[in-house]
Design an enzyme around this catalytic site. Structure first.
Site, PDB file in Angstrom:
ATOM      1  N   ASP A  32      16.143  18.312  65.877  1.00 59.49           N
ATOM      2  CA  ASP A  32      15.125  17.771  64.248  1.00 59.49           C
ATOM      3  C   ASP A  32      14.948  16.686  64.416  1.00 59.49           C
ATOM      4  O   ASP A  32      16.041  15.977  64.493  1.00 59.49           O
ATOM      5  CB  ASP A  32      15.997  18.943  63.087  1.00 59.49           C
ATOM      6  CG  ASP A  32      13.997  18.995  62.280  1.00 59.49           C
ATOM      7  OD1 ASP A  32      14.185  20.244  62.244  1.00 59.49           O
ATOM      8  OD2 ASP A  32      14.176  17.889  61.504  1.00 59.49           O
ATOM      9  N   ALA A  82       6.551  19.856  63.717  1.00 58.86           N
ATOM     10  CA  ALA A  82       5.620  20.314  63.141  1.00 58.86           C
ATOM     11  C   ALA A  82       5.564  19.360  62.225  1.00 58.86           C
ATOM     12  O   ALA A  82       6.504  19.790  61.040  1.00 58.86           O
ATOM     13  CB  ALA A  82       4.914  21.562  63.316  1.00 58.86           C
ATOM     14  N   GLU A  83       4.515  18.790  61.520  1.00 61.58           N
ATOM     15  CA  GLU A  83       3.937  18.263  60.630  1.00 61.58           C
ATOM     16  C   GLU A  83       3.169  19.746  60.204  1.00 61.58           C
ATOM     17  O   GLU A  83       2.524  20.415  60.708  1.00 61.58           O
ATOM     18  CB  GLU A  83       3.192  16.875  60.856  1.00 61.58           C
ATOM     19  CG  GLU A  83       4.242  15.912  61.415  1.00 61.58           C
ATOM     20  CD  GLU A  83       4.682  15.273  59.740  1.00 61.58           C
ATOM     21  OE1 GLU A  83       4.776  15.643  58.704  1.00 61.58           O
ATOM     22  OE2 GLU A  83       5.863  15.246  60.063  1.00 61.58           O
ATOM     23  N   THR A 133      -0.031  28.788  63.609  1.00 61.65           N
ATOM     24  CA  THR A 133      -0.510  29.612  62.193  1.00 61.65           C
ATOM     25  C   THR A 133      -1.982  30.551  62.544  1.00 61.65           C
ATOM     26  O   THR A 133      -2.693  29.929  63.699  1.00 61.65           O
ATOM     27  CB  THR A 133      -0.435  27.690  61.709  1.00 61.65           C
ATOM     28  OG1 THR A 133      -1.046  28.741  60.666  1.00 61.65           O
ATOM     29  CG2 THR A 133      -1.323  27.054  62.748  1.00 61.65           C
ATOM     30  N   ASP A 134      -2.195  30.865  61.822  1.00 63.04           N
ATOM     31  CA  ASP A 134      -3.580  31.230  61.682  1.00 63.04           C
ATOM     32  C   ASP A 134      -4.152  30.235  61.199  1.00 63.04           C
ATOM     33  O   ASP A 134      -5.953  31.359  61.692  1.00 63.04           O
ATOM     34  CB  ASP A 134      -3.557  32.930  60.634  1.00 63.04           C
ATOM     35  CG  ASP A 134      -2.811  32.734  59.216  1.00 63.04           C
ATOM     36  OD1 ASP A 134      -2.654  30.687  58.996  1.00 63.04           O
ATOM     37  OD2 ASP A 134      -2.684  33.276  58.122  1.00 63.04           O
ATOM     38  N   GLU A 135      -4.180  29.595  60.772  1.00 65.07           N
ATOM     39  CA  GLU A 135      -4.941  28.134  60.629  1.00 65.07           C
ATOM     40  C   GLU A 135      -6.183  27.702  61.526  1.00 65.07           C
ATOM     41  O   GLU A 135      -7.070  27.128  61.090  1.00 65.07           O
ATOM     42  CB  GLU A 135      -4.969  27.486  59.644  1.00 65.07           C
ATOM     43  CG  GLU A 135      -3.746  28.155  58.472  1.00 65.07           C
ATOM     44  CD  GLU A 135      -3.491  26.438  57.703  1.00 65.07           C
ATOM     45  OE1 GLU A 135      -4.806  25.579  57.384  1.00 65.07           O
ATOM     46  OE2 GLU A 135      -2.821  26.660  56.880  1.00 65.07           O
ATOM     47  N   TYR A 159      -4.734  19.604  60.069  1.00 68.57           N
ATOM     48  CA  TYR A 159      -3.470  19.708  60.649  1.00 68.57           C
ATOM     49  C   TYR A 159      -3.735  21.024  61.092  1.00 68.57           C
ATOM     50  O   TYR A 159      -3.090  21.632  62.423  1.00 68.57           O
ATOM     51  CB  TYR A 159      -3.053  20.535  59.066  1.00 68.57           C
ATOM     52  CG  TYR A 159      -1.586  21.897  59.213  1.00 68.57           C
ATOM     53  CD1 TYR A 159      -0.446  21.266  60.127  1.00 68.57           C
ATOM     54  CD2 TYR A 159      -1.992  23.464  59.468  1.00 68.57           C
ATOM     55  CE1 TYR A 159       0.556  22.756  60.389  1.00 68.57           C
ATOM     56  CE2 TYR A 159      -1.133  24.135  59.276  1.00 68.57           C
ATOM     57  CZ  TYR A 159       0.037  23.909  60.304  1.00 68.57           C
ATOM     58  OH  TYR A 159       0.599  24.577  60.533  1.00 68.57           O
ATOM     59  N   SER A 160      -4.623  22.112  61.043  1.00 68.52           N
ATOM     60  CA  SER A 160      -4.931  23.520  62.256  1.00 68.52           C
ATOM     61  C   SER A 160      -5.621  22.936  63.039  1.00 68.52           C
ATOM     62  O   SER A 160      -5.101  23.327  64.255  1.00 68.52           O
ATOM     63  CB  SER A 160      -5.643  24.187  60.997  1.00 68.52           C
ATOM     64  OG  SER A 160      -7.372  23.757  60.986  1.00 68.52           O
ATOM     65  N   SER A 162      -4.486  19.843  64.856  1.00 68.17           N
ATOM     66  CA  SER A 162      -3.860  18.907  65.710  1.00 68.17           C
ATOM     67  C   SER A 162      -3.151  20.637  65.645  1.00 68.17           C
ATOM     68  O   SER A 162      -2.337  20.355  67.447  1.00 68.17           O
ATOM     69  CB  SER A 162      -2.602  18.645  64.940  1.00 68.17           C
ATOM     70  OG  SER A 162      -2.174  19.028  63.412  1.00 68.17           O
ATOM     71  N   LYS A 163      -3.333  21.892  65.159  1.00 67.42           N
ATOM     72  CA  LYS A 163      -2.056  22.948  65.662  1.00 67.42           C
ATOM     73  C   LYS A 163      -2.852  23.445  66.500  1.00 67.42           C
ATOM     74  O   LYS A 163      -2.453  24.119  67.312  1.00 67.42           O
ATOM     75  CB  LYS A 163      -1.575  23.924  64.015  1.00 67.42           C
ATOM     76  CG  LYS A 163      -0.651  23.233  63.191  1.00 67.42           C
ATOM     77  CD  LYS A 163       0.538  23.468  64.719  1.00 67.42           C
ATOM     78  CE  LYS A 163       1.350  24.624  64.956  1.00 67.42           C
ATOM     79  NZ  LYS A 163       2.797  24.397  64.857  1.00 67.42           N
ATOM     80  N   LYS A 198       4.820  23.653  48.900  1.00 68.89           N
ATOM     81  CA  LYS A 198       3.497  24.541  49.405  1.00 68.89           C
ATOM     82  C   LYS A 198       3.405  24.840  48.113  1.00 68.89           C
ATOM     83  O   LYS A 198       5.216  24.836  47.416  1.00 68.89           O
ATOM     84  CB  LYS A 198       4.211  25.227  50.407  1.00 68.89           C
ATOM     85  CG  LYS A 198       4.998  24.643  52.092  1.00 68.89           C
ATOM     86  CD  LYS A 198       3.546  23.538  52.191  1.00 68.89           C
ATOM     87  CE  LYS A 198       4.215  22.907  53.300  1.00 68.89           C
ATOM     88  NZ  LYS A 198       4.849  23.447  54.529  1.00 68.89           N
ATOM     89  N   PRO A 214      -0.241  23.226  38.942  1.00 68.79           N
ATOM     90  CA  PRO A 214      -1.402  23.154  39.418  1.00 68.79           C
ATOM     91  C   PRO A 214      -2.802  24.409  40.672  1.00 68.79           C
ATOM     92  O   PRO A 214      -2.012  24.611  41.944  1.00 68.79           O
ATOM     93  CB  PRO A 214      -1.213  22.073  40.686  1.00 68.79           C
ATOM     94  CG  PRO A 214       0.298  22.321  40.425  1.00 68.79           C
ATOM     95  CD  PRO A 214       0.604  22.975  39.721  1.00 68.79           C
ATOM     96  N   PRO A 292     -10.129  19.218  49.334  1.00 72.93           N
ATOM     97  CA  PRO A 292     -11.110  19.464  49.800  1.00 72.93           C
ATOM     98  C   PRO A 292     -11.105  19.964  51.671  1.00 72.93           C
ATOM     99  O   PRO A 292     -10.251  20.279  52.637  1.00 72.93           O
ATOM    100  CB  PRO A 292     -11.700  18.075  51.108  1.00 72.93           C
ATOM    101  CG  PRO A 292     -10.107  16.874  49.985  1.00 72.93           C
ATOM    102  CD  PRO A 292      -9.482  17.983  49.589  1.00 72.93           C
TER     103      PRO A 292
END
Ligand code: NAD
Ligand code: DAU
Length: 355
Positions: A32, A82-83, A133-135, A159-160, A162-163, A198, A214, A292
């Site tokens: 890591d 990952a990030e 990820t599902d994203e 992010y998604s 890049s995944k 998160k 928020p 966004p």
């Protein structure tokens, strides 16, 4: 026998390593980089355990990975590194490309060289499991069927994207070079050791600190929540019995609008830790500017994993979220340790105008 895990000081990787060593005698090499999201505190109870070897390093460092593979001869590599935070990918996508795309490429190349040199039986038994990820599938409207493994990739955030790129590299390394890969695409996880940037841990900690909770936009975005230890058991099952080259969607059939999730957390806290000043935690809810490109709904169809490999989650959202709130109440030391200066700086930047 040994496995090599990357990103094993993060949220899911950390839970995976702890669970693995509770279930099996097989050693874990845990690589890591210890970014802001990697916390050795999570692995504290493994101090002195000689089946856990922690190595501080980057999945993109080929010399280091080549040496680790040659020295420890793992029978599998599981890539969690990952990030992982969508909001951070919007502020600064560069690190996401570097780790999630270039890093995965370098890791694949090192693993391919190692795997190529393995003797017959070991070569056949070796696995590279990529945690995704599902994203990558993009967003659903309210009436769409949940994502299955045949959905098109339509990633919407840096992010998604890049995944998605990393998933494609993994797929190509199988089709072109024969590398024995497995990919899992999982929905939103929650549970112990979740970094408080998160939604779920942020809301628990802000509630206890008397701060605003928020909610982006109208709070009606839907996520499909899975208790992290169920994700870990799914990964173990796929590693053990998954068919090489296949992808498996992992999810808990727990679709919830964000606002409902926050209300649930507030009610559990009202019961377990009533506010001394009186009032209800839900009074701290504040609607803030939307993310966004915010994906409206994710939902996972996990029937392939159930049908072919017999996996099912153990926790419902109701049992899992209660355990999670209880864990955060009981582990304030871990929270204090991870909410360092870097964490406070991020929260200040992200919510500056809004809170
Ligand atoms: P996390 O951000 O909590 O942890 C990531 C870990 O990777 C950290 O310990 C970090 O130090 C390490 N890391 C980052 N860059 C590295 C590099 N270049 N080399 C080595 N280590 C590096 O993330 P998480 O939530 O535990 O997610 C783990 C994996 O699961 C990710 O690949 C993520 O895309 C995927 N995933 C997450 C979720 C979720 O809900 N959290 C759901 C589905 C899939
Ligand atoms: O779906 C799997 C993905 O789940 C993983 O691949 C990602 O690594 C993981 O971070 C997670 O992504 P999300 O963007 O869904 O998780 P997050 O906790 O950031 O946000 C959950 C929902 O809550 C999302 O709709 C945005 C919203 N939200 C989030 C924060 C941090 C808020 O309304 N307010 C907030 O302050």
């Amino acid at each position: 026998m040994t496995i090599l895990v990357s990103g094993g000081a993060g949220f899911i990787g950390g839970n995976f390593v702890l669970d693995w060593l509770d279930h099996f005698d097989e050693a874990v090499i845990n690589l890591d980089k210890l970014t802001y999201a990697g916390n050795l505190e999570t692995l504290k109870r493994l101090n002195g355990n000689n089946r856990h070897v922690f190595v501080h390093g980057d999945i993109g460092d080929r010399d280091l990975i080549n040496n680790l593979l040659a020295m420890h001869k793992p029978r599998a590599v599981i890539n969690f590194a990952a990030e992982s935070h969508v909001d951070r990918s919007i502020h600064g996508p560069g690190e996401f490309i570097q780790t999630n795309v270039v890093g995965t490429f370098n890791l694949l190349e090192s693993v391919r060289g190692y795997w190529d040199g393995l003797p017959g039986g070991e070569k056949q038994a070796f696995r590279f499991l990529h945690v995704s990820t599902d994203e990558v599938y993009g967003t659903l409207s309210r009436d769409d069927a949940p994502f299955n493994e045949l959905n098109r990739y339509e990633p919407n955030s840096p992010y998604s994207a890049s995944k998605a790129a990393s998933d494609h590299l993994v797929r190509a390394w199988h089709h072109t070079y024969g590398l024995p890969v497995l990919t899992t695409n999982c929905s939103n996880n929650y549970g112990p050791y979740h970094f408080p940037e998160k939604l779920i841990p942020l809301v628990i900690l802000n509630a206890l600190a008397g701060k605003s909770l928020p909610i982006y936009g109208d709070g009606q975005q839907i996520r499909d929540w899975l208790y992290v230890r169920d994700h870990c058991s799914a990964i173990r099952r796929v590693l053990q019995s998954g068919k090489v080259g296949e992808t498996y969607n992992v999810g808990g059939w727990n679709e919830k609008p964000n606002l409902d999730v926050v209300h649930t957390i507030c009610s559990i806290l009202d019961e377990l830790r009533p506010k001394v000043s009186g009032g209800r935690y839900k009074d701290q809810i504040t609607f803030v500017k939307d993310r966004p490109g915010h994906d409206r709904r994710y939902a996972i169809d996990a029937r392939k994993l159930e049908r072919e490999l017999g996996w099912k989650p153990e926790e419902t959202f109701e049992t899992g979220i209660r355990k999670t709130v209880e864990w955060y109440l009981a582990n304030q030391d871990w929270v204090r340790n991870v909410t360092s200066g870097a964490y406070r700086e991020w929260v200040g930047r992200q919510y500056e105008v809004q809170l």
